[in-house]
Structures are given as structure tokens and as C-alpha cells.
Scaffold this active site. Structure first.
Site, PDB file in Angstrom:
ATOM      1  N   GLY A   1     121.323  19.956   8.562  1.00 37.21           N
ATOM      2  CA  GLY A   1     122.190  20.225   9.589  1.00 37.21           C
ATOM      3  C   GLY A   1     123.568  19.764   9.497  1.00 37.21           C
ATOM      4  O   GLY A   1     123.621  19.077   8.588  1.00 37.21           O
TER       5      GLY A   1
ATOM      6  N   ASP B   1     108.300  19.217   9.572  1.00 35.19           N
ATOM      7  CA  ASP B   1     108.438  19.953  10.760  1.00 35.19           C
ATOM      8  C   ASP B   1     107.907  19.204  12.126  1.00 35.19           C
ATOM      9  O   ASP B   1     106.934  18.572  11.948  1.00 35.19           O
ATOM     10  CB  ASP B   1     107.468  20.940  10.799  1.00 35.19           C
ATOM     11  CG  ASP B   1     107.352  21.960  11.876  1.00 35.19           C
ATOM     12  OD1 ASP B   1     108.284  21.669  12.770  1.00 35.19           O
ATOM     13  OD2 ASP B   1     106.737  22.993  11.999  1.00 35.19           O
ATOM     14  N   ILE B   2     109.100  18.767  12.823  1.00 42.64           N
ATOM     15  CA  ILE B   2     108.533  17.677  13.978  1.00 42.64           C
ATOM     16  C   ILE B   2     107.821  18.186  14.956  1.00 42.64           C
ATOM     17  O   ILE B   2     107.514  17.520  16.029  1.00 42.64           O
ATOM     18  CB  ILE B   2     110.103  17.068  14.498  1.00 42.64           C
ATOM     19  CG1 ILE B   2     110.955  18.045  15.061  1.00 42.64           C
ATOM     20  CG2 ILE B   2     110.988  16.444  13.196  1.00 42.64           C
ATOM     21  CD1 ILE B   2     112.062  17.724  15.924  1.00 42.64           C
TER      22      ILE B   2
ATOM     23  N   ALA C   1     117.319  20.152  15.630  1.00 45.59           N
ATOM     24  CA  ALA C   1     117.253  20.726  16.846  1.00 45.59           C
ATOM     25  C   ALA C   1     117.284  21.946  16.923  1.00 45.59           C
ATOM     26  O   ALA C   1     117.824  22.708  15.783  1.00 45.59           O
ATOM     27  CB  ALA C   1     118.555  20.148  17.617  1.00 45.59           C
TER      28      ALA C   1
ATOM     29  N   THR D   1     119.316  24.536  18.207  1.00 48.51           N
ATOM     30  CA  THR D   1     120.880  24.507  18.688  1.00 48.51           C
ATOM     31  C   THR D   1     121.404  25.842  18.827  1.00 48.51           C
ATOM     32  O   THR D   1     122.269  26.208  19.349  1.00 48.51           O
ATOM     33  CB  THR D   1     121.766  23.880  17.777  1.00 48.51           C
ATOM     34  OG1 THR D   1     121.601  24.512  16.518  1.00 48.51           O
ATOM     35  CG2 THR D   1     121.402  22.264  17.415  1.00 48.51           C
TER      36      THR D   1
ATOM     37  N   THR E   1     122.965  16.304  23.849  1.00 46.61           N
ATOM     38  CA  THR E   1     123.935  17.260  24.289  1.00 46.61           C
ATOM     39  C   THR E   1     124.608  17.319  25.510  1.00 46.61           C
ATOM     40  O   THR E   1     124.080  16.727  26.603  1.00 46.61           O
ATOM     41  CB  THR E   1     123.546  18.811  24.086  1.00 46.61           C
ATOM     42  OG1 THR E   1     124.636  19.706  24.175  1.00 46.61           O
ATOM     43  CG2 THR E   1     122.440  19.059  24.851  1.00 46.61           C
TER      44      THR E   1
ATOM     45  N   TYR F   1     118.482  26.001  26.501  1.00 43.62           N
ATOM     46  CA  TYR F   1     118.939  25.065  25.460  1.00 43.62           C
ATOM     47  C   TYR F   1     119.111  23.524  26.236  1.00 43.62           C
ATOM     48  O   TYR F   1     118.458  22.780  25.782  1.00 43.62           O
ATOM     49  CB  TYR F   1     120.507  25.375  24.808  1.00 43.62           C
ATOM     50  CG  TYR F   1     120.898  24.279  24.059  1.00 43.62           C
ATOM     51  CD1 TYR F   1     120.139  23.950  22.889  1.00 43.62           C
ATOM     52  CD2 TYR F   1     122.059  23.651  24.414  1.00 43.62           C
ATOM     53  CE1 TYR F   1     120.584  22.934  22.051  1.00 43.62           C
ATOM     54  CE2 TYR F   1     122.480  22.847  23.509  1.00 43.62           C
ATOM     55  CZ  TYR F   1     121.880  22.140  22.276  1.00 43.62           C
ATOM     56  OH  TYR F   1     122.445  21.279  21.646  1.00 43.62           O
TER      57      TYR F   1
ATOM     58  N   LYS G   1     116.575  20.147  25.966  1.00 41.75           N
ATOM     59  CA  LYS G   1     117.157  19.010  25.359  1.00 41.75           C
ATOM     60  C   LYS G   1     117.015  17.942  26.454  1.00 41.75           C
ATOM     61  O   LYS G   1     116.816  16.844  26.267  1.00 41.75           O
ATOM     62  CB  LYS G   1     118.862  19.274  25.012  1.00 41.75           C
ATOM     63  CG  LYS G   1     118.948  19.886  23.852  1.00 41.75           C
ATOM     64  CD  LYS G   1     118.533  19.423  22.535  1.00 41.75           C
ATOM     65  CE  LYS G   1     119.380  18.390  21.843  1.00 41.75           C
ATOM     66  NZ  LYS G   1     118.752  17.754  20.837  1.00 41.75           N
TER      67      LYS G   1
ATOM     68  N   TRP H   1     130.456  19.961  21.287  1.00 42.51           N
ATOM     69  CA  TRP H   1     131.383  20.826  20.460  1.00 42.51           C
ATOM     70  C   TRP H   1     131.542  20.289  18.944  1.00 42.51           C
ATOM     71  O   TRP H   1     132.578  20.003  18.535  1.00 42.51           O
ATOM     72  CB  TRP H   1     132.709  20.673  21.122  1.00 42.51           C
ATOM     73  CG  TRP H   1     132.924  21.469  22.499  1.00 42.51           C
ATOM     74  CD1 TRP H   1     131.868  21.471  23.564  1.00 42.51           C
ATOM     75  CD2 TRP H   1     134.020  21.978  23.074  1.00 42.51           C
ATOM     76  NE1 TRP H   1     132.269  22.097  24.567  1.00 42.51           N
ATOM     77  CE2 TRP H   1     133.757  22.419  24.268  1.00 42.51           C
ATOM     78  CE3 TRP H   1     135.224  22.234  22.657  1.00 42.51           C
ATOM     79  CZ2 TRP H   1     134.476  23.130  25.128  1.00 42.51           C
ATOM     80  CZ3 TRP H   1     136.264  22.539  23.680  1.00 42.51           C
ATOM     81  CH2 TRP H   1     135.893  23.013  24.893  1.00 42.51           C
TER      82      TRP H   1
END
Length: 298
Positions: free
Chosen positions: A15, A43-44, A67, A69, A108, A132, A136, A157
Site C-alpha cells: 500500500g 491476510d489479517i 486497510a 480504503t 483516518t 469506511y 475504521k 488525504w
């Protein structure tokens, strides 16, 4: 006496942050032994996978860069969003507790509704608007509920050379569009992925006592709108590449560009706590744009 080398397990290594973080940790071999995994390798959302990897490695530090995202995709991909953003962090936190490891987790600005007029503090009550942000926030709470040593780093961002982001999108659209409408009524702090990686490394070195655990904000400064950020991206792009012809950027309102997920109008984060506890300053996104934008063209 030689310095102890910390074993570090990084998830989400392909990522935006995970890739740069892994590169930086790899260069610090005298301080860290890196175990870096993309989703295929770890793979979490699989508790068995998490338990096996962490039992085998017994890391001192676990850094979760994995994540879901896709903010708009999350509105329909609900089960997967919560699996990656809540269950995964929970499994990592449980194993961190078992191994007395520090878990550093990226969260986030979307945990907030954006209705506040000032920058958000860590003590402000979250109120996410979309799936999302809700997933999170659920991940943050799952980590804290385990009681493991943790640093939850909320950022905003994010842009970097790897993966998809606003900077890359603007550069790509700028090549084909003469005019480009960009939202001017949402404000936040653009944050360079490499700066997030540096902040995580500093936290990894400086974390010593449980009192340092908790939620922290880390983002870029100065705060701008998406429109202002786009204008600066094209300004830098034309300086770097004489052949790049920037489009005319037109400021539009959020209501003129409806999306499946509602974005917070105010994503500005107050980062004073991180500076006070770890002496980490906000990301200078403009400096990073000027120094690194050439890599975004590749």
C-alpha cells in the site's frame, strides 16, 4: 554493548504507506529486523493466519498498514470493509497483547463527521458518516478493548508514489482534460505517505511506557481545500515537466459532484499531541510535492 534489534512485522506492504515504510525499515538493519507482508502473504482477516505468523516471528512491534480504503466501494462492500478494518486489527491486537508487542495502527480523519469548525483533537467525539469511517472507528475500539500496547495514528488525504491517490488522479486527468472541476468546500491536511512512514519509525524508537499508548493525529500542513491542492499539484507539475500542460482548474461545491459516500467538509486534524509526546512535526506536504512529484509521473 550493542543496541538491541527490534523485530518488526508490517502488514499491507504493497500500500501507499506500507511500501515506503518497508523500504525505510529495510535500510535500518542495525535497529530493526523487518518482516513485511502484503495481503497474499498475510491476510489479517484470517485469525489463524495472524496467529501463526505472529507466533512464528514473535515481533516486538506490529505495524498495521493494511486497510479497506475504498471509501465509495465500502458503502456496498460492507462485510469486507469491517472484516479488514475491524476484525483484522482486533486479531493483530490480541496477538500483540499475547506477545507484549507494540501495535501501531493507521486510522483516518473519516471517523469524524466534519461539522466542527476548528481542527479536530483526539478527545473530540467521533461520528463517522459512512461505512469506511464506521469500520475504521470499530477497528480503533477493537484495538483499545484488548488492552495491548498501541499507538493509533489517524491521518488524512494520504498521497504517495505507490497505490491510488488524489495526486496521481489529478496528474492523469490533467493530461486529457482542458478544464477540471475540483471540490473547494472540503478542507484537510494532505499527508505524504513517506512522512507517515517516518513518523511510525520515530514512534517505534521512542515508545517506552504504556502511558504513551492511545490515539494520535498526524497529517499535513497548511490545511487546504481539494481545489487548492489540485492547483498546487499542477503548479509543481509544470515546473518539473516543461511539456506538461495543466488544465484550467474550476472550483466546485460538493453538491455538484455527488458520490456514494459523504465526505467530511472539515478533515483538519490537530497534531499537537504527537509533537508533545514524540516530537514529531506535521507533514510539510508542499515540500514533499516539490521534492517527490517527479516520481508520480512514472
Amino acid at each position: 554493548m550493542p543496541q538491541a534489534i527490534n523485530k518488526v512485522l508490517v502488514t499491507g506492504s504493497n500500500g501507499q504507506v506500507g511500501c515506503l515504510l518497508s523500504q525505510k525499515l529495510e535500510r535500518l538493519k542495525d535497529e530493526f529486523k523487518l518482516y513485511s507482508f502484503d495481503r497474499e502473504a498475510l491476510d489479517i482477516t484470517s485469525q489463524d493466519d495472524v496467529v501463526k505468523k505472529i507466533d512464528d516471528i514473535q515481533p516486538d512491534i506490529i505495524i498495521n498498514c493494511a486497510a479497506h480504503t475504498g471509501v465509495d466501494k465500502a458503502e456496498t462492500d460492507i462485510e469486507n470493509s469491517f472484516a479488514i478494518n475491524e476484525l483484522g486489527p482486533k486479531y493483530l491486537a490480541e496477538q500483540a497483547l499475547k506477545n507484549d508487542a507494540l501495535l501501531i495502527h493507521i486510522s483516518t480523519d473519516y471517523v469524524f463527521d466534519g461539522n466542527k469548525t476548528e481542527p479536530y483533537n483526539e478527545t473530540d467525539k467521533p461520528n463517522p458518516k459512512g461505512v469506511y469511517g464506521k469500520s475504521k472507528l470499530a477497528g480503533e475500539l477493537a484495538i483499545q478493548n484488548t488492552g495491548c500496547k498501541n499507538v493509533i495514528l489517524r491521518t488524512s488525504w494520504v498521497f504517495g508514489e505507490h497505490g491510488n491517490n488524489f495526486v496521481k488522479t489529478m496528474l492523469k486527468l490533467g493530461k486529457t482534460k482542458e478544464k477540471l472541476g475540483v471540490i473547494g468546500d472540503q478542507f484537510g491536511g494532505p499527508t505524504y505517505a513517506g512522512d507517515i512512514a517516518d513518523a511510525i519509525i520515530i514512534i517505534s524508537k521512542k515508545y517506552q511506557i504504556r502511558e504513551q499508548s492511545g490515539v494520535y493525529h498526524y497529517s499535513g500542513h497548511p490545511h487546504v481545500s481539494w481545489y487548492e491542492l489540485a492547483c498546487e499539484i499542477f503548479n509543481v507539475a509544470t515546473k518539473i515537466d516543461d511539456n506538461y500542460k495543466a488544465p484550467q482548474v474550476i472550483k466546485i461545491r460538493s453538491i455538484e459532484y455527488p458520490l456514494p459516500a459523504v465526505r467530511p467538509a472539515n478533515s483538519r486534524l490537530n497534531c499537537n499531541k504527537l509533537y508533545k509526546n514524540f516530537n514529531i512535526s506535521e507533514s510539510d506536504w508542499n515540500k514533499q510535492l516539490n521534492e517527490n512529484l517527479e516520481g508520480f509521473f512514472k
